[in-house]
Design an enzyme around this catalytic site. Structure first.
Site, PDB file in Angstrom:
ATOM      1  N   GLU A 215      59.795  83.397  98.056  1.00  0.00           N
ATOM      2  CA  GLU A 215      60.721  83.822  97.004  1.00  0.00           C
ATOM      3  C   GLU A 215      60.898  82.636  96.063  1.00  0.00           C
ATOM      4  O   GLU A 215      61.640  81.710  96.369  1.00  0.00           O
ATOM      5  CB  GLU A 215      62.060  84.261  97.614  1.00  0.00           C
ATOM      6  CG  GLU A 215      61.943  85.391  98.622  1.00  0.00           C
ATOM      7  CD  GLU A 215      61.330  86.653  98.033  1.00  0.00           C
ATOM      8  OE1 GLU A 215      61.259  86.770  96.783  1.00  0.00           O
ATOM      9  OE2 GLU A 215      60.915  87.529  98.798  1.00  0.00           O
ATOM     10  N   CYS A 249      68.093  81.955  90.835  1.00  0.00           N
ATOM     11  CA  CYS A 249      66.650  82.138  90.657  1.00  0.00           C
ATOM     12  C   CYS A 249      66.325  83.320  89.759  1.00  0.00           C
ATOM     13  O   CYS A 249      65.251  83.357  89.150  1.00  0.00           O
ATOM     14  CB  CYS A 249      65.958  82.290  92.010  1.00  0.00           C
ATOM     15  SG  CYS A 249      66.530  83.696  92.997  1.00  0.00           S
TER      16      CYS A 249
END
Length: 471
Positions: A215, A249
Site C-alpha cells: 500500500e 496517503c
C-alpha cells in the site's frame, strides 16, 4: 524498549509453532480474538489518542477518534458480523465431463502475517490489516513505526497485555529492525508506506518468495469537472487535504480544474479553510507535522516551487505565539509545472498545487500520462463525463463528489495499482488476501474416468472424441 533483530526470528517461531498446532481456528476462536481487539481499542482509547498527540506535537483527539478509532472499531465489528460466512466452503460446479464429481473452495489461513505499520495513521493502519489477518484465522506480527515512538511503545505494551504472545506480536525499532523484519519468512507481508521503501520491502520478501501487499502512495489527483458543484468540491477537497495536515496517503495531491476557475478556487479555499479551522495558525484542531525532517521536506517543496516561478497562497495566518513549531500553514500553489519537485514527488503535507485545464479530455490525458495514483477524486454531475473519466483513467480507488471515504467502505477493497501498490484488503477482500482458497475435487464413487485408462484402444478414442467435441 526496542526489539533486536535476533529477537525477531524467535518471536516469529513462537507464532508459527502455535499456528501449526491450530492451523484452522474455528469461528469462536477467531471471534474471541476480534472481541479482544475491540476491548483493547475501547479501553485504551484515551491513552492511544494521547500518545499519538504527543508524537505529532498536536493531533486533536477528535481527529484520531474520527480517522483512526472509528474505522478500526468498524472494521472489527464488520468482521464479527460476516466472518463466519466468509469461512464457509464455496461450492463450485465440476466440469461436465467429470460429473457427478463435486468441487469446492475451502478458505484456509495462510499462517503468520507480517504487517509493517507507517507513522501517519499508526493506530488504524495497524488495526485494519490485523483485523483481516485475525478473521482469516492467522497469527500476526507487526512492526511499528519508529517515527511515532510513544504510540508504538504503548501499542506494543497493550497488545502484550490483551493477547498471548503466540497470537499477536508487536515489535518496535529503527530502520535496521524494519529491514530484518521484511526479510523474515512470513506467509504474507503487508507494507504501508512510500514507493521508495516499497521497492526494498518487495526485494527482501522475494528472497523467501513471500507474497506481498504493498500500500504505497503517489500523486492522487482531484478533478473538478465542468459540471461540478463548485463550492462543494472546494470544501471536500480542503477537508481531504487538511485533516492530519495532509499527512494521508490518499490525500488530494493536486487539483485539476477549469482554467477560468483558478481564482475562484483560491477565494473559496481561503473562505473554507477559515470556516473549518478558525485562526488556523494557532488552532489546536489542526494537526502539526510529525517531525522536523518531514517539516523541512515539505517546506523545501513549497520554497522550491516558488523559486521556480510558482505563486504561494497561504490559507490562514501565522500564529502570534510559537506554541507549535511544526504547525505548517496550508498553501495553494498556482503556476506550477511538471519540472518542479512538488509536481514529481508525493507531497504528504498541506501543499495543494492547482493545475488548470482547457478541456476535461486534457485533464484525463494528464492523469493518464503519469503513474497510476492510489486515489482519484472526481467532482461532476454529468454521468457521461463521470463514465469517461472512470473508463480512461487507472487508480487504486475512486471517490466521486467527495474525498477519502472510499477507504472506509468494507465492501470495497483498498489498494493501489502500479507505482501506487499491489494487492488490496479491507472486509471480505482482506479475508481473501490473507487466506488460501484451497481447491478441492471430490470424485464420486461411481464415475466413468476409468474409460480413459490405458491401453489406448478404440474405446479410448471414442471417449476422447466426445471430450474434444463437447468439452
Amino acid at each position: 524498549m526496542t526489539d533486536s533483530t535476533t529477537d525477531l526470528s524467535q518471536r516469529l517461531q513462537i507464532l508459527r509453532t502455535a499456528q501449526r498446532a491450530e492451523p484452522m481456528p474455528d469461528w469462536p476462536a477467531r471471534a474471541a480474538r476480534l472481541r479482544t481487539l475491540e476491548k483493547m481499542l475501547l479501553e485504551q482509547r484515551e491513552a492511544f489518542a494521547l500518545a499519538i498527540n504527543a508524537d505529532f506535537g498536536c493531533r486533536p483527539r477528535e481527529e484520531t477518534d474520527l480517522l483512526e478509532l472509528f474505522p478500526s472499531l468498524s472494521a472489527v465489528r464488520h468482521a464479527l458480523g460476516h466472518g463466519r460466512r466468509w469461512m464457509k466452503p464455496r461450492r463450485r460446479l465440476a466440469g461436465l465431463a467429470f460429473l457427478p464429481a463435486r468441487t469446492e473452495l475451502r478458505p484456509q489461513p495462510l499462517g503468520v502475517i507480517g504487517i509493517i505499520v507507517p507513522w501517519n495513521y499508526p493506530l488504524y493502519l495497524a488495526v485494519g490489516p490485523l483485523v483481516d489477518a485475525l478473521v482469516a484465522g492467522n497469527r500476526a506480527m507487526l512492526k511499528m513505526s519508529e517515527f511515532t515512538p510513544r504510540f508504538s511503545a504503548l501499542f506494543a505494551e497493550q497488545v502484550a497485555r490483551y493477547f498471548q504472545p503466540d497470537e499477536v506480536a508487536v515489535v518496535t525499532g529503527d530502520a535496521t529492525v524494519a529491514q530484518a523484519f521484511s526479510a523474515l519468512p512470513f506467509d504474507h507481508l503487508l507494507f504501508t508506506g512510500s514507493t521508495a521503501v516499497g521497492h526494498h520491502v518487495m526485494r527482501a520478501a522475494s528472497a523467501n518468495l513471500t507474497p506481498v501487499t504493498l500500500e504505497l502512495g503517489g500523486k492522487s489527483p482531484a478533478i473538478i469537472g465542468p459540471g461540478a458543484r463548485f463550492e462543494h468540491a472546494v470544501e471536500r477537497i480542503l477537508f481531504g487535504k487538511l485533516v492530519n495536515a495532509g499527512q494521508t496517503c490518499i490525500a488530494p495531491d493536486y487539483v485539476l480544474l477549469p482554467r477560468a476557475q483558478v481564482a475562484d478556487f483560491v477565494a473559496a479555499a481561503r473562505a473554507t479553510a477559515g470556516r473549518l479551522y478558525p485562526k488556523l495558525g494557532e488552532n489546536e484542531q489542526y494537526t502539526t507535522i510529525v517531525s522536523d525532517r518531514q517539516y523541512q521536506r515539505i517546506a523545501a517543496l513549497r520554497d522550491g516551487a516558488v523559486a521556480a516561478g510558482a505563486r504561494a497562497v497561504a490559507l490562514g495566518d501565522e500564529a502570534t505565539g510559537n506554541t507549535q513549531p511544526r504547525r505548517l500553514l496550508p498553501v495553494l500553489l498556482t503556476g506550477v509545472n511538471d519540472t518542479m519537485s512538488v509536481m514529481q514527488e508525493e507531497i504528504f503535507g498541506p501543499l495543494l498545487p492547482l493545475v488548470p485545464y482547457d478541456s476535461l479530455d486534457e485533464a484525463i490525458a494528464y492523469v493518464a500520462a503519469h503513474p497510476h495514483p492510489l486515489a482519484l477524486y472526481l467532482f461532476e454531475q454529468d454521468q457521461a463525463l463521470i463514465d469517461r473519466v472512470l473508463t480512461r483513467t487507472v487508480a487504486g480507488g475512486v471517490s466521486l463528489n467527495d474525498t477519502l471515504f472510499h477507504i472506509a467502505q468494507h465492501g470495497l477493497p483498498f489498494g493501489g495499482v502500479g507505482a501506487s501498490g499491489m494487492g488490496g484488503y479491507h472486509g471480505e477482500a482482506g479475508f481473501h488476501t490473507f487466506s488460501h482458497l484451497k481447491p478441492v475435487f471430490r470424485q464420486a464413487r461411481f464415475n466413468g474416468v476409468g474409460l480413459l485408462n490405458p491401453p489406448y484402444g478404440a474405446r479410448f478414442k471414442r471417449m476422447l472424441g466426445l471430450l474434444l467435441k463437447r468439452g
